[in-house]
Design an enzyme around this catalytic site. Sequence first.
Site, mmCIF file in Angstrom:
data_model
loop_
_atom_site.group_PDB
_atom_site.id
_atom_site.type_symbol
_atom_site.label_atom_id
_atom_site.label_comp_id
_atom_site.label_asym_id
_atom_site.label_seq_id
_atom_site.Cartn_x
_atom_site.Cartn_y
_atom_site.Cartn_z
ATOM 1 N N ASP A 14 1.167 -1.380 0.422
ATOM 2 C CA ASP A 14 0.318 -0.644 -0.093
ATOM 3 C C ASP A 14 0.885 1.454 -0.264
ATOM 4 O O ASP A 14 1.760 1.365 1.087
ATOM 5 C CB ASP A 14 -1.107 -0.388 1.331
ATOM 6 C CG ASP A 14 -2.482 0.690 1.310
ATOM 7 O OD1 ASP A 14 -2.278 1.770 0.216
ATOM 8 O OD2 ASP A 14 -3.175 0.898 2.456
ATOM 9 N N ASP A 108 -2.689 2.335 -5.801
ATOM 10 C CA ASP A 108 -1.743 2.508 -5.183
ATOM 11 C C ASP A 108 -2.038 1.117 -4.431
ATOM 12 O O ASP A 108 -0.559 0.910 -3.046
ATOM 13 C CB ASP A 108 -1.875 3.846 -4.395
ATOM 14 C CG ASP A 108 -2.994 4.111 -3.830
ATOM 15 O OD1 ASP A 108 -4.048 2.795 -4.290
ATOM 16 O OD2 ASP A 108 -3.531 4.508 -2.737
ATOM 17 N N GLU A 109 -2.575 0.232 -4.556
ATOM 18 C CA GLU A 109 -2.141 -0.589 -3.468
ATOM 19 C C GLU A 109 -2.255 -2.494 -4.327
ATOM 20 O O GLU A 109 -3.961 -2.129 -5.521
ATOM 21 C CB GLU A 109 -3.551 -0.822 -2.136
ATOM 22 C CG GLU A 109 -4.798 -0.772 -1.891
ATOM 23 C CD GLU A 109 -5.311 -0.574 -1.361
ATOM 24 O OE1 GLU A 109 -5.216 -1.866 -0.482
ATOM 25 O OE2 GLU A 109 -6.092 0.394 -1.508
#
Length: 367
Positions: A14, A108-109
């Site tokens: 993350d 983003d993860e």
Amino acid sequence: MSNEFPLRKIIHVDMDAFYASVEQLDNPELRGKPIAVGGSSERGVVSAASYEARKFGVRSAMSSVLAKRNCPELIFVKARFDRYKEISKQIRSIFYDYTDLVEPLSLDEAYLDVTVNKKGNPSATLIAQEIRDRILKETGLNASAGISINKFIAKVASDVNKPNGQKTVNPEEVQTFLENLEIRKFYGVGKVTADKMYRLGIFTGKDLKTKSLAFLEEQFGKSGSYYYQVVRGIHNSPVKPHRIPKSVGAERTFNENLSSEIFMLERLEHIANELEKRLKKSRIAGKTVTLKIKYSDFTLNTRSKTLPYFISDQKLILETAKELLYQEKLQNSVRLLGISLANLNTEKKVGPKQEKETVSVQLKFDF
């Protein structure tokens, strides 16, 4: 642990305050300052906040007015999604150096299954550290990670040592970790559910574990069995490299609140048109139309209708959305409208009865 369901080695990576961190990376003048990515207007909403801004209680999805009130020094920066996608692609290419089992959740993860990996490294902990080091070296950005036996625990663990840290929950530590976990930190437990659990005397995983399956299903419906299983470390969903969308949607926030259905029809037509473009581009159709209405007081209302056939045509989508709009009287003036299509033709048929996998945690498993 039975041989039938071997434990996996899962990493959840993350990025730390991704959008805001990219802006600070590209503009050194913003480093160390409280910034928010999003619109600064009266109607604006925060998409992301830097850690400096979060100290003042600024959060994503917060209205820009409230964010500015919480943090008078807050600097608003316009979102640049092309730039975020560019860096996300860079980060993803690093993941693929270690495994092809990568399941992105957003820009983003992502989840990575490194049980068997391209480096032949038996330690998921060391792989996570190496990936984070490479992300920092190659992009200049920090990432956090969680490492454990399944996706649920890995995701929860990635939050423990944020920012710029990682947490490994070894198989023998799973039960203790989950029992000591605050209930609001369980992935899938939102504020409303957490408040209800508090009223039921459930404050930690240990409290949740004392409740029977029947009790949890009675209180939380289908989610009850999910809570019953995850608190016991049971979550057998594999990392899916090609995530199939469960719904496709489009929405608009308006500069001025709309107070009548008549004013909304033209907006719904534009939204339905945008949705049709997205569906046609992906060659997707669906049966369930959902109308999303966000009122001026931020109350959210959704109304759905399932049709007997698949649709992707703008006229049919709009016709159903209009029907849903007039289904109930408006409670207030409206700041946002959205239409989404679910029950898609991309979903696989599942048998009426599937056996649930069970996990008994073994003590020796090198992480």
